[in-house]
Design a protein around this motif. Structure first.
Motif: not given
Length: 672
Positions: A646-652
């Motif tokens: 899966n992709y991982m991203a920081q929020m916001p």
């Protein structure tokens, strides 16, 4: 009245916002919409579009009732085309400038009532917030029960007589007089495409091979509609309009609907009979008109009726049963502009309510398409409720109770004209929404929509603003449990006055209170509505806890979705749909700082082409954390990260994903 109570607040708001030119309607000032409907854009929350959906249109075999035949069902499909919502303008005009009635905001469809029955309920309709009532087709039709045999009203026998079964000319006159005193528009339903059924489809098909049979059926036309019309006033050769022909331009205008609608041939003789019917209705006091089955009449032919009505100062809209935006546009641009029935909005709302939580609903509605602010909108109408066969455009609500919360949402948006069938107007949440809509009429409002709070997203919230000042709030609990709702906006400096379903009209508005004093409990599958008044300080900024994970995605899929997890809470597969977007750009935005890139070296942001286009989604979040996500095409195909993960991203943050390459940006604190 709710609206009268609201005038003082609007006057306060004029001073607060510095918009002195804003006028409150009085007996000498009316608010009217820009007549060039075709150029009207719409702004609605997160850049709403409308959802594409295949539309199927069941046919009703009227001959099965009229002649005792059996009749069979068949489907007819619609095509789709995209459009978008933008901003629109509403201007105040004095009586000497007022050349046609304002487009009504809330229409009560009294399909199953006589003129006298409608007249008796007019005062109740007026204080509940309806400013128009649509009556059954008024021309002479075959006799039948107004509810059980409603479709007979769409089978004209003569356009030169107002049907005595409904109350006749005098009954319609009395209805219009009382409606005028209550400032309620009466809308007549006009059936000009065809006349009543005289033979079943099977009889007409048999007659194509039997000259004697054909003469017999043509004789029925002479006897049934003479002396006003004869066989030469109908469309020949006979063509059965069903299946793929229903939307084929080679057949859709001249074919006989379901093979049995007695299709009229366009001629001066036929048009003059119809104009005489319009003249009778106008003389009775009717000022609004619906043109039934308009898509089966060529736009140039419909224009004759539109021009006549608009020259007489009347309001007119068309029934165009289609999901094809281009087809609607052919009728929208007639005359001074003509609204049409928005099956795209209805289908989008039905699709949204199939989601399990408010987040999915908001993203569905944000990705949806509509015909624009001028359209006539509904959750379900008589076609989708009462026709036999498969659901039209997938609009398959089981009951008025099933559709009540979606109705409340549509009404609260304060956009377009809402057309409500009489059976759907009695639920308390619907009546509260009607009072809320009436209190906010008729100003041009910006609508912001949010799902809240993450990660459960159990409520959908709509904030209505005028000149950037919040004036209305609607909160929808779409879950199956009671809960205390929070807000994604900072409204601590506001007084909230709740609008509830009224018994007498004076009880619709409740006493105002501050946000800290507000009881925030909301029942399952229910909604609450509030008028807002700023009591201290400047107009507030957004809730500091509200942030977004914004994702731009380049794909050739027709409907990409993002399946994601926040705090180990995953969305239901396939996740939330993305909406169509322009190519992303952060040039000229120094507040965005590049923080991460997966396989991006030497890459450029692709332009839309034959291989794909850009899509976007904004996911609300409350705190900084990481989000795990994967893209898919309605669950059929999946776009995973390296090695199938899966992709991982920081929020916001802002994230751009194209061809497996993910670039991430974060807004620097203190910069805007």
């Amino acid at each position: 009245m709710v609206f009268l109570c609201f005038k003082g607040f609007i006057r306060w708001l004029q001073g607060k916002c510095g918009r002195r030119s804003l006028k409150v309607p009085t007996s000498t000032s009316k608010v009217v919409a820009n007549r060039n409907y075709a150029s009207w854009p719409l702004r609605s929350g997160l850049d709403f579009d409308l959802a594409n959906d295949e539309a199927s249109r069941p046919r009703r075999s009227w001959s099965s009732w009229f002649f005792g035949g059996s009749g069979q069902d068949s489907n007819r499909s619609e095509t789709t085309e995209e459009t978008a919502f933008h901003d629109h303008d509403i201007e105040a005009m004095s009586d000497d400038q007022y050349d046609s009635p304002t487009q009504p905001r809330t229409i009560f469809h009294a399909l199953h009532l006589s003129f006298e029955e409608i007249r008796q309920i007019l005062p109740e309709l007026a204080w509940k917030g309806f400013d128009a009532v649509q009556i059954p087709p008024a021309q002479l039709s075959p006799r039948g029960d107004l509810r059980q045999h409603w479709y007979l009203r769409y089978q004209p026998l003569s356009h030169l007589e107002i049907d005595p079964a409904l109350g006749g000319y005098e009954g319609l006159q009395r209805l219009c007089e009382d409606a005028a005193n209550l400032r309620v528009m009466v809308i007549a339903d006009c059936v000009f495409n065809h006349m009543a059924v005289v033979a079943s489809c099977s009889e007409w098909r048999e007659a194509q091979e039997d000259h004697g049979k054909l003469e017999e059926l043509k004789g029925r036309l002479d006897r049934t509609f003479g002396p006003q019309l004869d066989r030469n006033d109908f469309q020949w050769p006979w063509v059965c309009l069903e299946g793929h022909k229903w939307d084929d331009p080679n057949y859709m205008f001249e074919g006989w609907g379901c093979g049995e609608w007695s299709e009229l041939r366009f001629s001066d003789k036929v048009v003059n009979l119809h104009l005489e019917h319009l003249r009778q209705l106008l003389d009775c006091g009717v000022s609004g008109f619906r043109l039934d089955a308009a898509k089966h009449m060529r736009p140039a032919h419909v224009a004759r009726y539109v021009d006549y009505v608009q020259q007489e100062g009347g309001f007119v809209y068309t029934e165009v049963l289609s999901m094809d935006r281009h087809l609607h546009s052919q009728y929208d641009k007639l005359g001074k502009g003509v609204p049409s029935t928005d099956f795209k909005v209805a289908a989008a709302i039905r699709n949204a309510w199939r989601c399990k939580n408010a987040g999915g609903m908001v993203s569905q509605l944000s990705a949806a398409e509509s015909l624009g602010h001028h359209s006539v909108q509904f959750v379900r109408n008589h076609d989708t409720m009462l026709n036999d066969g498969p659901a039209i455009c997938g609009i398959d609500w089981r009951s008025a109770e099933d559709a009540a919360l979606p109705w409340a949402y549509l009404i609260a948006r304060s956009e377009g004209s809402v057309l409500m069938h009489q059976d759907d107007a009695n639920c308390p949440v619907v009546q509260a929404a009607l009072g809320f809509r009436a209190a906010l009429a008729p100003y041009n409002l910006k609508c912001e929509m949010r799902a809240w709070p993450p990660p459960q997203f159990e409520t959908m919230q709509v904030l209505l603003t005028l000149s950037d000042c919040p004036i209305g709030l609607a909160v929808f609990n779409v879950s199956s449990k009671s809960l205390d709702f929070g807000l994604p906006w900072a409204l601590e400096g506001f007084s909230l006055q709740e609008v509830k379903a009224p018994t007498p009209p004076c009880e619709a508005l409740q006493a105002g209170c501050s946000l800290s004093e507000l009881d925030r409990r909301i029942r399952p599958r229910d909604a609450r509505f509030f008028l807002l008044e700023c009591t201290e300080g400047p107009v507030p900024a957004p809730n500091p806890d509200l942030h977004y994970m914004t994702l731009f995605y380049f794909s050739g899929w027709d409907a990409p979705h993002v399946h994601f997890s926040i705090d180990n809470v995953w969305t239901e597969s396939p996740g939330w749909p993305l909406r169509k977007s322009e190519k992303p750009s952060i040039r000229g935005c120094p507040e965005w700082t590049f923080v991460f890139c997966l396989k991006c070296k030497g890459s450029k942001i692709p332009r839309p082409n034959s291989h794909g286009r850009w899509w976007r989604i904004d996911i609300p979040v409350q705190k900084s954390s990481s989000m795990e996500f994967v893209l898919n095409d309605r669950g059929m195909s999946w776009d995973n990260a390296v090695h199938g993960g899966n992709y991982m991203a920081q929020m916001p943050g802002l994230h751009i994903l194209a061809e497996g390459k993910l670039a991430s940006f974060r807004k620097e604190q203190g910069r805007s």
